[in-house]
Design an enzyme around this catalytic site. Structure first.
Site, mmCIF file in Angstrom:
data_model
loop_
_atom_site.group_PDB
_atom_site.id
_atom_site.type_symbol
_atom_site.label_atom_id
_atom_site.label_comp_id
_atom_site.label_asym_id
_atom_site.label_seq_id
_atom_site.Cartn_x
_atom_site.Cartn_y
_atom_site.Cartn_z
ATOM 1 N N HIS A 81 69.163 2.961 64.788
ATOM 2 C CA HIS A 81 69.830 1.760 65.291
ATOM 3 C C HIS A 81 70.671 1.182 64.156
ATOM 4 C CE1 HIS A 81 70.724 -1.967 67.161
ATOM 5 N NE2 HIS A 81 69.841 -2.696 66.493
ATOM 6 N N ASN A 112 76.553 -4.416 65.063
ATOM 7 C CA ASN A 112 75.387 -4.150 65.909
ATOM 8 C C ASN A 112 75.803 -4.268 67.382
ATOM 9 O OD1 ASN A 112 72.997 -4.154 67.301
ATOM 10 N ND2 ASN A 112 71.957 -5.626 65.981
ATOM 11 N N CYS A 126 67.844 -4.235 71.731
ATOM 12 C CA CYS A 126 68.576 -3.167 71.019
ATOM 13 C C CYS A 126 67.968 -1.781 71.198
ATOM 14 C CB CYS A 126 68.682 -3.482 69.534
ATOM 15 S SG CYS A 126 69.575 -4.999 69.192
HETATM 16 C C1 LIG Z 1 71.019 -11.680 58.846
HETATM 17 C C2 LIG Z 1 70.982 -11.014 57.476
HETATM 18 C C3 LIG Z 1 72.216 -10.173 57.283
HETATM 19 C C4 LIG Z 1 70.985 -12.099 56.419
HETATM 20 O O1 LIG Z 1 70.935 -11.510 55.130
HETATM 21 P P1 LIG Z 1 70.023 -12.174 53.982
HETATM 22 O O2 LIG Z 1 70.299 -11.449 52.750
HETATM 23 O O3 LIG Z 1 68.625 -12.157 54.523
HETATM 24 O O4 LIG Z 1 70.643 -13.610 53.877
HETATM 25 P P2 LIG Z 1 69.916 -15.033 54.111
HETATM 26 O O5 LIG Z 1 69.481 -15.183 55.510
HETATM 27 O O6 LIG Z 1 68.897 -15.170 53.034
HETATM 28 O O7 LIG Z 1 71.102 -16.038 53.866
HETATM 29 C C5 LIG Z 1 71.581 -16.253 52.569
HETATM 30 C C6 LIG Z 1 72.628 -17.356 52.583
HETATM 31 O O8 LIG Z 1 73.821 -16.896 53.244
HETATM 32 C C7 LIG Z 1 74.214 -17.860 54.209
HETATM 33 N N1 LIG Z 1 74.865 -17.169 55.325
HETATM 34 C C8 LIG Z 1 74.326 -16.745 56.489
HETATM 35 N N2 LIG Z 1 75.266 -16.153 57.227
HETATM 36 C C9 LIG Z 1 76.415 -16.174 56.521
HETATM 37 C C10 LIG Z 1 77.712 -15.716 56.756
HETATM 38 N N3 LIG Z 1 78.066 -15.069 57.886
HETATM 39 N N4 LIG Z 1 78.644 -15.916 55.804
HETATM 40 C C11 LIG Z 1 78.356 -16.540 54.663
HETATM 41 N N5 LIG Z 1 77.126 -17.022 54.388
HETATM 42 C C12 LIG Z 1 76.160 -16.832 55.297
HETATM 43 C C13 LIG Z 1 72.947 -18.532 54.626
HETATM 44 O O9 LIG Z 1 73.258 -19.818 55.133
HETATM 45 C C14 LIG Z 1 72.191 -18.621 53.311
HETATM 46 O O10 LIG Z 1 72.687 -19.699 52.574
HETATM 47 P P3 LIG Z 1 71.695 -20.650 51.687
HETATM 48 O O11 LIG Z 1 71.062 -19.692 50.713
HETATM 49 O O12 LIG Z 1 72.623 -21.628 51.084
HETATM 50 O O13 LIG Z 1 70.739 -21.187 52.697
HETATM 51 C C15 LIG Z 1 69.727 -10.117 57.334
HETATM 52 O O14 LIG Z 1 68.580 -10.905 57.189
HETATM 53 C C16 LIG Z 1 69.559 -9.198 58.502
HETATM 54 O O15 LIG Z 1 70.359 -8.340 58.770
HETATM 55 N N6 LIG Z 1 68.427 -9.325 59.227
HETATM 56 C C17 LIG Z 1 68.177 -8.493 60.368
HETATM 57 C C18 LIG Z 1 68.747 -9.133 61.564
HETATM 58 C C19 LIG Z 1 69.177 -8.171 62.616
HETATM 59 O O16 LIG Z 1 69.733 -7.158 62.360
HETATM 60 N N7 LIG Z 1 68.910 -8.518 63.858
HETATM 61 C C20 LIG Z 1 69.306 -7.739 64.962
HETATM 62 C C21 LIG Z 1 68.150 -7.567 65.822
HETATM 63 S S1 LIG Z 1 68.370 -6.182 66.856
#
Ligand SMILES: CC(C)(COP(=O)(O)OP(=O)(O)OC[C@H]1O[C@@H](n2cnc3c(N)ncnc32)[C@H](O)[C@@H]1OP(=O)(O)O)[C@@H](O)C(=O)NCCC(=O)NCCS
Length: 358
Positions: A248, A278, A110
């Site tokens: 970003h 993204n 990214c």
């Molecule tokens: C991915 C991201 C949005 C997840 O948000 P979060 O608040 O950390 O959520 P979690 O990972 O704790 O997931 C919470 C729950 O939602 C669920 N979940 C994940 N994706 C889901 C979706 N698309 N829809 C519904 N539920 C979802 C998970 O399974 C989890 O369920 P559980 O609690 O029963 O296990 C966040 O961590 C993030 O943006 N991280 C940075 C990643 C990124 O940008 N990467 C790019 C690199 S350049």
């Protein structure tokens, strides 16, 4: 010698995939995606990265008043290059007719556009070339694991480009801080692409995304926050001197956390993640082009551009805008028409993945 930004252009594919579209085939909801990420929709490309880049580049060159034959260097930041060899940038060079240019790709996930900008800036400042076309673009939809809701709701396709030209005025990139938090290397891995998988026992492109969202989140905020502090300190500047942060665009909550750490109010932060998700290497240049279109970049504006990506690469760039915030010219370049909706395209990609093409 410095490298002023004299041209800019973007190319977004027209097909829009909404959160409601995703909920048609995934166990997800608009409420979950919007509240966790800020993303409301993203684009799905009906053409290859080569075509998005051609249109974005012609628009950027027209804005700079440069002809393709004037271009001395193309640096293409991307993780979704179409061929292992030859590289993506030489394909763009051919499509543009930029016969005098040298061409290279930069892949730092990214952050690729910003690392590409650093590369081109250095080659201009050392006198190797006098101008450069710097591109950030991705077509991620083609190798997305669409049934994996952890990742498929987050990403989108797009492309943008800038033109750099040598100048004696102190404009363009003033400094950058680059790094790689390699302890987090395993937190974002796309299995199924690259020579490691070319063992004839599996189909290349059928990917499996290893993605530890919360771990990336934590490291991204830390890495970008530190990079911003370092690049400002190296110039004796403070966050209060920054007119606009163009970060970003991976997740609205990450952007807000970085802004909070910098103590910059959100009014001075460019955000368009809600429209595009993204787009990896394309997020920063598309956000920069849209900030210009919205009149948020003024003559002499000080810009801070932090980013992170797989690796986990991180960086922050500090740039001073020049005098001109309007394009010198416009290009007639357009994408070919798109006959399928974004959802139809995604369903076709899922069928391809399942080996049921047609
Ligand atoms: C991915 C991201 C949005 C997840 O948000 P979060 O608040 O950390 O959520 P979690 O990972 O704790 O997931 C919470 C729950 O939602 C669920 N979940 C994940 N994706 C889901 C979706 N698309 N829809 C519904 N539920 C979802 C998970 O399974 C989890 O369920 P559980 O609690 O029963 O296990 C966040 O961590 C993030 O943006 N991280 C940075 C990643 C990124 O940008 N990467 C790019 C690199 S350049």
């Amino acid at each position: 010698m410095h490298a002023a930004i004299t041209g800019w252009g973007k190319c977004l594919p027209p097909a829009v995939l909404s959160n409601a579209d995703l909920a048609q085939f995934l166990d997800t909801s608009d409420e979950w995606i919007t509240s966790r990420t800020g993303i409301r929709e993203r684009r799905i490309s009906h053409v290859g990265l080569d075509e998005l880049a051609r249109v974005a580049s012609l628009r950027a060159l027209a804005a700079a008043g440069l002809a393709p034959a004037d271009v001395e260097l193309i640096v293409f930041g991307t993780t979704s290059f179409q061929d292992q060899a030859p590289n993506q940038s030489s394909g763009l060079q051919l499509a543009l007719g930029a016969t005098r240019a040298a061409s290279m790709d930069v892949n730092t996930a990214c952050t690729s556009f910003l690392y590409a900008w650093s590369t081109a800036n250095a080659l201009i400042r050392t006198g190797v070339v006098r101008n450069a076309l710097v591109v950030g673009g991705e077509v991620i939809s083609r190798f997305m694991d669409w049934r994996n809701r952890n990742v498929s709701v987050l990403f989108g396709d797009g492309c943008a480009a800038i033109v750099l030209q040598a100048t004696e005025a102190e404009t363009g990139l003033l400094g950058e801080k680059l790094g790689c938090d390699v302890g987090g290397r395993g937190s974002l891995v796309i299995e199924g692409m690259g020579a490691r998988y070319a063992d004839f026992s599996r189909r290349l492109g059928v990917t499996n995304w290893i993605f530890e969202g919360p771990e990336i989140f934590k490291r991204a905020v830390g890495g970008m926050g530190q990079a911003c502090a370092d690049v400002l300190a190296a110039r004796g500047l403070a966050a209060t001197d920054v007119d606009l942060v163009v970060p970003h665009q991976a997740n609205l909550r990450i952007i807000e956390a970085v802004a909070k750490r910098l103590e910059v109010p959100m009014e001075r932060v460019m955000v368009n993640v809600q429209r595009y998700g993204n787009m990896s290497a394309a997020t920063v240049p598309v956000a920069l082009v849209e900030a210009l279109e919205e009149g948020r970049v003024k003559a002499g504006s000080l810009l801070l551009l932090p980013a992170f990506g797989a690796g986990l690469t991180w960086c922050a760039h500090l740039a001073r805008w020049g005098d001109r915030v309007t394009p010198l010219g416009t290009s007639e370049a357009q994408l070919p028409p798109c006959s399928q909706s974004a959802l139809e395209q995604v369903r076709a990609l899922m069928r391809l993945r399942d080996g049921e093409a047609g």
